[in-house]
Design an enzyme around this catalytic site. Structure first.
Site, PDB file in Angstrom:
ATOM      1  N   ASP A 199       4.213 -41.631  40.204  1.00 37.08           N
ATOM      2  CA  ASP A 199       4.674 -40.373  39.206  1.00 37.08           C
ATOM      3  C   ASP A 199       5.947 -41.506  37.978  1.00 37.08           C
ATOM      4  O   ASP A 199       6.491 -42.591  38.639  1.00 37.08           O
ATOM      5  CB  ASP A 199       5.179 -39.280  40.202  1.00 37.08           C
ATOM      6  CG  ASP A 199       5.141 -38.203  38.587  1.00 37.08           C
ATOM      7  OD1 ASP A 199       4.790 -38.008  37.407  1.00 37.08           O
ATOM      8  OD2 ASP A 199       4.888 -36.959  39.367  1.00 37.08           O
ATOM      9  N   ASP A 244      -0.385 -32.126  33.612  1.00 41.10           N
ATOM     10  CA  ASP A 244       0.112 -30.435  34.368  1.00 41.10           C
ATOM     11  C   ASP A 244      -0.440 -29.702  33.924  1.00 41.10           C
ATOM     12  O   ASP A 244      -0.392 -28.182  35.117  1.00 41.10           O
ATOM     13  CB  ASP A 244       1.257 -30.496  34.597  1.00 41.10           C
ATOM     14  CG  ASP A 244       1.657 -31.737  35.186  1.00 41.10           C
ATOM     15  OD1 ASP A 244       1.299 -32.087  36.671  1.00 41.10           O
ATOM     16  OD2 ASP A 244       3.353 -31.620  34.934  1.00 41.10           O
TER      17      ASP A 244
END
Ligand code: DGJ
Length: 719
Positions: free
Chosen positions: A474, A541
């Site tokens: 990430d 997301d």
């Protein structure tokens, strides 16, 4: 194939799908030789005919001529006024650059770029490379422009090696990778967005303006993807002339398109000049990343098909390249930071019972990480949450017959962390300025080799310590205060990216069978550069099924579906609050690498679990096709209430269709399929169709009477 003719000379690179002609023009007054791109597009036979574009006979270097010339390697300061590909800056403040033809090389295959992501060949007969050598007569700057044409694909890769062979220190203020010079006017299609809304398709009509997309965030970013299509004004998904451009890089970039009053369009693609400023001392060399350009007359799908196949097979690498990916469950949306060993095991047990193949433990397993305020950089296990450590947890998950995956955010440092206490100088910062945090974190200075080595060791020691089969990598903030304790700020964003690439290369070499997935607050660094190291990316997301239609549809313009991660999450959806059924959510997730993102024991009913069991079975049955079949967009979520796409390979055709809102019955809606291999196919009800039936008569779309409905039809090939 390659020819070189005439005194100019004129170079012709071509295959059955595309021709590229570079012609050297000798200026009748100045005697210098400039290289022009006189054709890129549909194959032609006689390259010399394209010299009409050069006014070779009587054109002198007057003002208007410079603005018409289809320069292949345009420079700053010589009176063409359009966006240049190169610019040097000198210590005395000058910035004028001339690049004249010196020589060329031609070879089969594609040369390797050191330390950069790139498309590649496995055999020399897969490509041929023409290298044009250019020189600035005053500064002696040498540019070796490499243009690779891939065999049997309408695709080229272009990059520049720049060497200072003079005696003065120079600064590269622009060092582009590709310039297209095209006669006429074009619409520009690009992928724009923001967090939770990545890669929406936008079409900007032709205009005598500079249309540009870029990032100066240190990552390719959510806002603009490093990808664009220039197309005829009437082009659509299936027809029309299109030129695709994609930059194989993960940091600051710019793609600029300029049309002028003389009906010339120039496209320049490369590193963003805003953050380049690359000092080049005598003897030093700079290699630009590569850009990949594609030509198609079959509209946007035509462009996408070329990128999908090239990027799936000759950009992605390694063990997982050709392997369909495991069905996974990730705990992030289910638990965020609030979990312990038992909670994760509950999810794993429920998932294993439904056939799910891998459990991924997301953020929160290390340091004191109980929220997003601390601990990035402290990559050691939080034994309060996980008393048996990552090793114990991974072994318990393995004992259920599942693989285990783990989240990292390796490029970051929290000001509240042991790492920051020990190394406050390891983050990007500008002396005397505040250190601006985002999501309470700072960015590690990945241009430093000691920081790179620390990151390699932190991730590697975890991977060595436990049976970890997958890593989610990430990156949740972009740059500010771009400065370093060990070097000046010049070129820092690019040196950062080279550092990240070095780290990722070291890790994938040591752990070749680990499946790495990129992520950046969702899809904030979903680019071809990353895919060279990590063959899949967390797309967004925003996991709402309706929102995902647009996100995944847009992403598929440039990226193959086997790189697009798509998970079923809880309803009501965490990001938008929408309630959708488990079927619609699952059917949308078939648009990529399939997985779940929920607290399975607590967020699903028994009935939903049964649907999940069937979804997992289906995915396992068809995932070869969703991994490497030809993906075609049929109906766009940006244009109507119904979205449709299909996959096709030698075994089956899969038609996926989604209707957002229910409407009164207005008669049947049919969708015609495209690009279906010859054969006879049978649907779930035993009805047979030939490829011509599927493509010419089409398939009737039938949805239940409700909002957020979907249908997936599988046509198995029977002969
Ligand atoms: C952002 C990612 O996109 C999410 O999937 C999740 O991993 C969080 N970061 C964790 O902090």
């Amino acid at each position: 194939m390659f020819t070189v003719t005439g005194e100019g000379p004129v170079f012709h690179l071509y295959n059955e799908f595309v021709s590229l002609v570079l012609a050297v023009r000798t200026d009748p007054e100045g005697g210098y030789q400039e290289v022009c791109l006189t054709h890129f597009g549909y194959p032609i036979d006689e390259p010399l005919n394209t010299l009409d574009r050069l006014i070779l006979e009587n054109g002198s270097s007057n003002d208007s001529l410079r603005q018409i010339m289809p320069y292949a390697f345009p420079t700053e300061g010589r009176g063409d006024y359009r966006v240049p590909l190169f610019a040097e800056a000198y210590e005395d403040g000058g910035n004028c650059t001339e690049l004249y033809y010196e020589d060329y090389r031609y070879a089969a295959g594609k040369p390797k770029l050191e330390g950069l992501p790139q498309t590649y060949t496995e055999q020399d007969d897969e490509a041929e490379t023409l290298t044009i050598i250019l020189r600035d007569p005053l500064t002696k700057l040498k540019v070796e422009a490499s243009i690779t044409l891939f065999a049997h694909r309408p695709a080229i890769a272009s990059s520049m090696k720049i060497v200072n062979e003079g005696s003065e220190k120079l600064t590269l203020s622009r060092a582009g990778s590709l310039c297209l010079a095209l006669p006429g006017h074009f619409d520009m299609v690009q992928l724009w967005g923001s967090w939770g809304k990545e890669r929406y398709v936008q079409r900007v009509p032709s205009a005598t303006l500079v249309r540009s997309i870029s990032s100066s965030r240190g990552a390719s970013g959510h806002e603009h993807n490093p990808f664009a299509i220039l197309c005829d004004p009437n082009a659509d998904e299936f027809s029309g002339r299109c030129f695709g451009v994609s930059f194989v890089y993960s940091g600051d970039f710019e793609i600029a398109v300029q049309e002028n009053a003389y009906d010339q369009t120039r496209l320049v693609c490369g590193l963003n000049p805003r953050s380049l400023d690359w000092p080049l001392a005598p003897g030093e060399c700079f290699q630009t990343p590569e850009a990949v350009a594609v030509y198609s007359e079959q509209g946007f799908n035509g462009v996408s098909h070329v990128y999908h196949d090239l990027y799936r097979t000759r950009l992605c690498r390694g063990y997982w390249r050709d392997r369909p990916r495991p069905v996974l469950i990730n705990n992030w949306e289910g638990t965020t930071f609030y979990f312990d060993h038992e909670k994760i095991m509950d999810i794993a047990r429920s998932a294993a019972a439904l056939g799910i193949e891998m459990l991924v433990l997301d953020d929160g397993w290390f340091g004191q990480r109980n929220n997003d305020h601390s601990s990035l950089g402290d990559w050691f296990v939080n034994y309060d949450k996980l008393p048996r450590g990552i090793k114990g947890l991974a072994e318990d998950v393995n004992a259920l017959g599942m693989k285990f995956g783990l989240w990292f955010e390796p490029e970051m440092i929290s000001p509240i962390s042991e790492l920051y206490e020990a190394h406050p100088d390891w983050c990007l910062h500008a002396d005397g300025r505040p250190r601006t945090t985002a999501r309470h974190q700072l960015t590690l200075d990945m241009s430093r080799t000691d920081v790179q080595d620390f990151v390699i060791e932190s991730v590697a020691s975890m991977l060595r310590s436990a049976p970890i089969d997958y890593v989610k990598w990430d990156m949740n903030r972009n740059f500010s205060e771009i400065g370093s304790s060990v070097s000046n700020r010049h070129g820092l964003p690019h040196r950062y990216m080279l550092g990240v690439y070095r780290v990722m290369e070291a890790l994938i070499q040591e752990f070749p069978t680990v499946l790495f997935e990129g992520c950046s607050s969702g899809g904030g660094r979903f680019d071809p550069g990353f895919l060279y190291y990590m063959p899949q990316f967390w797309t967004s997301d925003d996991t709402d099924a309706v929102e995902r239609l647009k996100i995944q549809y847009g992403t598929s313009f440039a990226y193959p579906n086997c790189t697009i991660s798509a998970h079923v999450s809880a309803s009501p959806n965490h990001q938008v609050g929408r309630v959708t059924g488990i079927k619609m959510r699952g059917d949308v997730a078939l648009g990529g690498n399939f997985g779940y993102e929920l607290d399975l024991p607590n967020q699903t009913t028994d009935e939903e679990k049964e649907v999940i069991r069937e979804q997992v079975k289906l995915v396992k049955k068809i995932r070869e096709t969703t991994h490497s079949g030809v993906f075609t967009r049929l109906l766009s979520p940006f244009e109507g209430n119904i979205t449709a796409w299909s996959y096709a390979d030698e075994n089956r055709v899969i038609l996926c269709a989604y209707r957002v809102l229910s409407t009164v019955k207005r008669g049947p809606v049919y969708v015609r399929l495209h690009d279906i291999p010859q054969g006879t196919y049978q649907d779930q009800n035993g009805k047979t169709y030939t490829e011509r039936d599927l493509m010419n008569a089409g398939i009737k779309l039938e949805f239940p009477r409700q909002d957020f409905a979907s249908m997936v039809t599988i046509f198995e090939k029977v002969k």
